[in-house]
Design an enzyme around this catalytic site. Structure first.
Site, mmCIF file in Angstrom:
data_model
loop_
_atom_site.group_PDB
_atom_site.id
_atom_site.type_symbol
_atom_site.label_atom_id
_atom_site.label_comp_id
_atom_site.label_asym_id
_atom_site.label_seq_id
_atom_site.Cartn_x
_atom_site.Cartn_y
_atom_site.Cartn_z
ATOM 1 C CG LEU A 1 8.000 -1.811 57.995
ATOM 2 C CD1 LEU A 1 8.299 -2.883 56.644
ATOM 3 C CD2 LEU A 1 8.995 -1.324 58.449
ATOM 4 N N PRO A 2 6.257 2.326 57.624
ATOM 5 C CG PRO A 2 7.928 3.919 57.643
ATOM 6 C CD PRO A 2 7.939 2.582 57.868
ATOM 7 C CB THR B 1 -2.031 2.429 56.626
ATOM 8 O OG1 THR B 1 -2.227 2.216 57.978
ATOM 9 C CG2 THR B 1 -3.222 3.161 55.708
ATOM 10 C CE LYS C 1 -5.260 2.892 59.285
ATOM 11 N NZ LYS C 1 -5.574 3.519 60.703
ATOM 12 C CE LYS D 1 0.597 5.985 55.266
ATOM 13 N NZ LYS D 1 0.799 4.652 55.958
HETATM 14 P P1 NAD Z 1 6.609 5.230 62.764
HETATM 15 O O1 NAD Z 1 6.946 6.118 61.755
HETATM 16 O O2 NAD Z 1 6.595 5.618 63.981
HETATM 17 O O3 NAD Z 1 7.393 3.872 62.814
HETATM 18 C C1 NAD Z 1 7.831 3.123 61.628
HETATM 19 C C2 NAD Z 1 9.314 2.480 62.083
HETATM 20 O O4 NAD Z 1 9.293 1.622 60.702
HETATM 21 C C3 NAD Z 1 10.272 3.226 62.409
HETATM 22 O O5 NAD Z 1 10.841 2.911 63.667
HETATM 23 C C4 NAD Z 1 11.351 3.126 61.288
HETATM 24 O O6 NAD Z 1 12.577 3.031 61.740
HETATM 25 C C5 NAD Z 1 10.977 1.486 60.764
HETATM 26 N N1 NAD Z 1 11.530 1.384 59.555
HETATM 27 C C6 NAD Z 1 11.568 1.970 58.496
HETATM 28 N N2 NAD Z 1 12.125 1.667 57.229
HETATM 29 C C7 NAD Z 1 12.307 0.236 57.678
HETATM 30 C C8 NAD Z 1 12.934 -0.681 57.233
HETATM 31 N N3 NAD Z 1 13.261 -0.727 55.932
HETATM 32 N N4 NAD Z 1 13.151 -2.033 57.815
HETATM 33 C C9 NAD Z 1 12.987 -2.054 59.349
HETATM 34 N N5 NAD Z 1 12.168 -1.056 60.045
HETATM 35 C C10 NAD Z 1 12.055 0.300 59.101
HETATM 36 O O7 NAD Z 1 5.227 4.635 62.417
HETATM 37 P P2 NAD Z 1 3.934 4.293 63.126
HETATM 38 O O8 NAD Z 1 3.100 5.369 63.738
HETATM 39 O O9 NAD Z 1 4.378 3.003 63.853
HETATM 40 O O10 NAD Z 1 2.967 3.516 61.983
HETATM 41 C C11 NAD Z 1 3.269 2.394 61.381
HETATM 42 C C12 NAD Z 1 2.324 1.915 60.215
HETATM 43 O O11 NAD Z 1 1.000 2.067 60.959
HETATM 44 C C13 NAD Z 1 2.141 3.312 59.219
HETATM 45 O O12 NAD Z 1 1.812 2.728 58.019
HETATM 46 C C14 NAD Z 1 0.968 3.909 59.797
HETATM 47 O O13 NAD Z 1 0.090 4.632 58.661
HETATM 48 C C15 NAD Z 1 0.278 3.038 60.339
HETATM 49 N N6 NAD Z 1 -0.627 3.511 61.584
HETATM 50 C C16 NAD Z 1 -0.153 4.259 62.597
HETATM 51 C C17 NAD Z 1 -1.144 4.574 63.614
HETATM 52 C C18 NAD Z 1 -0.595 5.505 64.644
HETATM 53 O O14 NAD Z 1 -1.359 5.985 65.394
HETATM 54 N N7 NAD Z 1 0.697 5.845 64.744
HETATM 55 C C19 NAD Z 1 -2.399 4.097 63.750
HETATM 56 C C20 NAD Z 1 -2.987 3.196 62.729
HETATM 57 C C21 NAD Z 1 -1.892 2.712 61.623
#
Ligand code: NAD
Length: 301
Positions: free
Chosen positions: A66-67, A97, A173, A248
């Protein structure tokens, strides 16, 4: 097959859940508040549900992607959260994260009510999430618990690192991502300067990648359109790692640095630059777009 509840089918969670189902042989049931994501992954063959309490009844292992902290807390804690609704002694692996303080707090709250929460954030980006080659940084309190997490995470990642205590995965991380934020800007600065001086980004990138300027941002996730295929830079900076998420993470690093009285001048500067990108309306674009911003002198506007 064992049933795993997977919450959060975003840029990372979607491909991770698919790997867990396809390679791990788990029965994955996925949930996201975004109905379009549910549809997309149902088409890919994932079992999805529109009500998170269905997961609580069917699974006793969960992965959250999740975000940020507030999303994780609202899904897991609280009256209607999964900690209350699912069987006692369930395992909750959180790969989002979030701040290490939040991770420790959620861990302690879970323990009080006989649930098991482990912070296990990831690195590698969407490419590694899709290929199943992510690095996981696991903050498990015991070797046994680490092994239990590894058995599941190995279907989504190649390197499963034991950070040995709750919250330590999150510390690893944010330190990694502070370096990443700085390095992405460094590569973007160097190649945009080179282009303005008349050297082709493709040529300069290939030189850097066999010289001392090389890093993940130049070699695996090059920020210049057309230098590499299959990276966000060559797809209009769509998908990938959103600028708002990089901001973030740099904020989490800055907060942690303050608490530890650690000097992180470049981390703080990188945070200001991503703040500016978000203000320019680029919040959902991939963070490599800093290259385009520098090339077009948009930071000065
Ligand atoms: P994203 O914004 O693409 O996806 C987040 C998902 O969570 C969305 O589909 C959203 O609808 C869903 N969501 C939000 N609130 C919710 C709830 N209450 N219940 C269910 N679903 C819910 O983000 P992402 O890029 O997939 O990243 C997710 C996490 O991983 C973040 O913390 C990010 O910092 C971390 N991360 C991302 C990357 C990357 O390259 N994108 C790499 C490493 C870590």
């Amino acid at each position: 097959a064992e049933t795993v509840g997977f919450i959060g089918l975003g840029n990372m969670g979607g491909p991770m859940a698919l790997n867990l189902a396809r390679k791990g042989g788990y029965e994955v049931i996925a949930f996201d508040v975004n109905k379009d994501s549910l549809k997309k992954y149902a088409k890919e063959g994932l079992a999805v549900c529109e009500d998170v309490s269905v997961l609580a009844r069917k699974a006793n292992k969960f992965v959250t992607m999740l975000p940020n902290s507030s999303h994780v807390s609202s899904v897991l804690e609280g009256e209607n959260g999964l900690f209350q609704k699912s069987a006692k002694n369930s395992l909750f692996i959180d790969s989002s994260t979030i701040s290490y303080h939040s991770a420790i707090k959620i861990y302690e709250n879970a323990k009080k009510i006989n649930q098991r929460y482990v912070d296990a954030p990831v690195s590698g980006g969407v490419g590694a999430a899709t290929a199943g080659t992510l690095t996981f940084m696991v903050g498990a309190e015991s070797k046994e618990l680490f092994q239990e997490c590894k058995n599941l995470l190995q279907h989504m990642g190649k390197n499963i690192a034991n950070c040995e205590k709750p919250g330590a995965g999150s510390i690893a991380k944010i330190c990694n991502n502070m370096a990443l934020g700085i390095e992405m800007i460094a590569v973007a600065e160097a190649i945009s300067l080179g282009k303005k001086l008349g050297i082709d980004p493709k040529v300069l990138s290939s030189i850097m990648n066999t010289a001392s300027g090389r890093c993940w941002s130049s070699e695996v996730y090059n920020p210049c359109p057309g230098v590499m295929e299959n990276v966000p830079a060559s797809k209009g900076y769509e998908g990938g790692f959103a600028c708002e998420l990089m901001l973030k993470d740099l904020g989490l690093a800055a907060d942690a640095a303050k608490q530890a009285a650690a000097d992180v001048p470049l981390g703080n500067h990188a945070k200001e630059i991503y703040q500016k990108l978000v203000e320019l309306g680029l919040n959902r674009k991939d963070f490599a777009i800093v290259y385009d911003v520098l090339l077009n002198n948009k930071l000065k506007q």
